[in-house]
Design a protein around this motif. Structure first.
Motif, mmCIF file in Angstrom:
data_model
loop_
_atom_site.group_PDB
_atom_site.id
_atom_site.type_symbol
_atom_site.label_atom_id
_atom_site.label_comp_id
_atom_site.label_asym_id
_atom_site.label_seq_id
_atom_site.Cartn_x
_atom_site.Cartn_y
_atom_site.Cartn_z
ATOM 1 N N ALA A 88 0.814 -1.211 0.000
ATOM 2 C CA ALA A 88 0.000 0.000 0.000
ATOM 3 C C ALA A 88 0.852 1.267 0.000
ATOM 4 N N THR A 95 0.641 1.699 5.946
ATOM 5 C CA THR A 95 -0.023 0.573 6.591
ATOM 6 C C THR A 95 1.012 -0.280 7.307
ATOM 7 N N ASP A 98 2.836 -6.108 5.106
ATOM 8 C CA ASP A 98 1.983 -7.173 4.591
ATOM 9 C C ASP A 98 2.226 -8.472 5.353
ATOM 10 N N GLN A 194 -4.188 -3.689 8.181
ATOM 11 C CA GLN A 194 -3.185 -4.654 7.726
ATOM 12 C C GLN A 194 -3.829 -5.699 6.819
ATOM 13 N N GLY A 198 -1.435 -5.350 0.861
ATOM 14 C CA GLY A 198 -2.222 -4.137 0.886
ATOM 15 C C GLY A 198 -2.626 -3.663 -0.493
ATOM 16 N N ARG A 259 -6.021 -6.231 -3.805
ATOM 17 C CA ARG A 259 -5.444 -6.491 -2.492
ATOM 18 C C ARG A 259 -5.750 -7.936 -2.109
#
Length: 319
Positions: A88, A95, A98, A194, A198, A259
């Motif tokens: 992201a 964020t 991942d 999360q 993302g 995503r």
């Protein structure tokens, strides 16, 4: 999610001129409208991916202290542990990292330029603890390279020149990410915002995804309905456009957001393995966007493929 179509590309190889033209039109429409499609008739036997997935699971099941010997970060070849990637970030969204582990391999044919080879064509690393991984992954890589070029020939045909893109992929950069999305019981509590991966777009020309369905699986952004679960067909591969091809096509084709959801409370034991093949172009290709009426946007500046991709890889690197 009916606007992500399933397209049988088998007639591209063996059909009449009319059948081939129908495949080209369907691909053009899918990439123009949503940037995603499911492709059957791709010629990759199911057992090939199954063997890769089995060996990948064997690697990810190793103790962390053994995997640590193969640890790298974004653009490296080897094990990307949890915490090194946040997709992201490429959208400017901060964020948590991942929730995945990755084993990455890719193009390794040298150019003779140490700086280029060190970043784009480094040697692949093969864990001796999983002796069969190399053979099945190298076979899969070769098949994906052939399929990616064929998809680009279909795309080129949609624009009136079958080799429009593949004339620039003779020494293309490409990467295969074996992604493990661990179960909730393994990763613990999910932080706010999360994801397993993302929200992001992909960076290259085409992405070829062999995935497992799951509650914490792939979602695609649609203008009409927001985030929706991507359709799944056990006989099909999921294909999407990347940022480089969107630019190359002058905005004709969409590099769409997607995503991978985090592990779900209702499915705490779900773990998934995805095989994600990212295809690009020759690292030094100057990509000149197509102007209207073929393209959709005028005045886009040319970019160099390798520089364009590296900028995006740097953006998703944590730390």
């Amino acid at each position: 999610m009916g606007h992500v179509p399933v397209i049988d590309i088998g007639p591209w190889w063996s059909g009449s001129d009319a059948d081939r033209a129908a495949v080209v039109a369907a691909v053009d429409d899918a990439l123009s409208s949503v940037g995603f499609m499911l492709v059957s008739g791709h010629g990759v036997p199911k057992d090939v991916a199954a063997q890769v997935r089995s060996q990948a699971r064997a690697f990810f099941a190793l103790p962390e202290e053994l995997k640590r010997a193969y640890a790298v970060t974004i653009a490296g070849r080897g094990w990307l542990p949890p915490g090194v990637e946040a997709n992201a970030y490429s959208e400017g969204t901060q964020t948590p990292p991942d929730m995945k582990e990755t084993f990455a391999v890719g193009a390794d044919e040298k150019t003779g330029d140490p700086a280029v080879d060190g970043y784009w064509f480094p040697d692949n690393v093969w864990p001796h603890e999983v002796a069969e991984l190399q053979a099945v992954v190298e076979d899969y890589l070769a098949r994906m390279r052939v399929l990616a070029d064929e998809l680009l020939r279909i795309c080129g045909s949609a624009l009136g020149h079958e080799d429009l893109f593949t004339q620039h992929t003779g020494h293309a950069t490409h990467t295969l990410n074996l992604n493990w999305y661990p179960p909730l019981a393994h990763v613990g509590e999910v932080a706010e915002g999360q994801f397993r991966i993302g929200p992001h777009t992909d960076f290259g020309t085409v992405t070829i995804l062999d995935r497992e369905p799951g509650a914490g699986g792939l979602q695609v952004w649609t203008e009409q309905d927001g985030w929706e679960d991507a359709p799944w067909d056990p006989e099909a591969l999921t294909i999407n456009t990347g940022d480089l091809l969107e630019r190359w096509s002058g905005g004709r084709w969409r590099s769409n957001r997607h995503r991978v959801l985090p592990p779900q409370q209702a499915h705490p034991d779900e773990d998934l393995v995805s095989l994600v093949y990212f295809y690009e172009a020759d690292h030094d290709t100057v990509v000149t966007p197509l102007e209207p009426p073929v393209g959709r946007v005028s005045g886009l500046e040319p970019v160099v493929s390798g520089e364009f991709i590296k900028e995006r890889l740097d953006a998703i690197t944590v730390g």
